[in-house]
Design an enzyme around this catalytic site. Sequence first.
Site, PDB file in Angstrom:
ATOM      1  N   CYS A  73       0.808  -1.042   0.003  1.00 41.70           N
ATOM      2  CA  CYS A  73       0.001   0.027  -0.019  1.00 41.70           C
ATOM      3  C   CYS A  73       0.851   1.289   0.067  1.00 41.70           C
ATOM      4  O   CYS A  73       2.100   1.253   0.532  1.00 41.70           O
ATOM      5  CB  CYS A  73      -0.998  -0.005   1.452  1.00 41.70           C
ATOM      6  SG  CYS A  73      -1.861  -1.234   1.298  1.00 41.70           S
ATOM      7  N   GLU A  75       0.683   4.070   1.791  1.00 35.01           N
ATOM      8  CA  GLU A  75       1.217   4.462   3.170  1.00 35.01           C
ATOM      9  C   GLU A  75       2.443   3.693   3.847  1.00 35.01           C
ATOM     10  O   GLU A  75       3.217   4.584   4.162  1.00 35.01           O
ATOM     11  CB  GLU A  75      -0.206   4.203   4.120  1.00 35.01           C
ATOM     12  CG  GLU A  75      -1.383   5.164   3.733  1.00 35.01           C
ATOM     13  CD  GLU A  75      -2.251   4.106   3.068  1.00 35.01           C
ATOM     14  OE1 GLU A  75      -1.915   3.680   1.993  1.00 35.01           O
ATOM     15  OE2 GLU A  75      -3.571   4.435   3.135  1.00 35.01           O
TER      16      GLU A  75
END
Length: 160
Positions: A73, A75
């Site tokens: 991901c 993040e």
Amino acid sequence: MQEIKITTTLTCYDNIAELPENVQELMQSAVEARKKAYAPYSNFRVGAALLLENGETIQGNNQENAAYPSGLCAERVAIFHAGATYPGVKIKQIAITATSDHHVNKTPIPPCGSCRQSIAEYEMRQESPIEIYFMGGEGKIMKSDSLKDLLPLIFDKSYL
């Protein structure tokens, strides 16, 4: 038996223009990162930008793989890059934006569970909160003052 009630407070902005100027810049950086995401399978692009205590901005975007668990991901790409490049430097803010290639998401999209746990690790390690701003492709932006607002019962090293 005892019932425990957990509440949280988030701030909602109507659009990027309502954000503080420095956060507008951070969100624009996340939008730039989102546009470069590698998402050929889900067609769901996510961008993240971190503001570090030293003033550096770190970008990340989702990186997919045909073997889905092998992807990462946005993040976590950004957080792990910051941790590897600037060890010990605190993360002050994270801006996240996500949308589909097929339609524009206008609802704020928060970090997934794995990303919340990774953000929690860094927040606990640096012993200071990380502000999290998240949005869809456009529209409203939500702000959390700390990861604890999104994941109130954090699992951290104190349990080990």
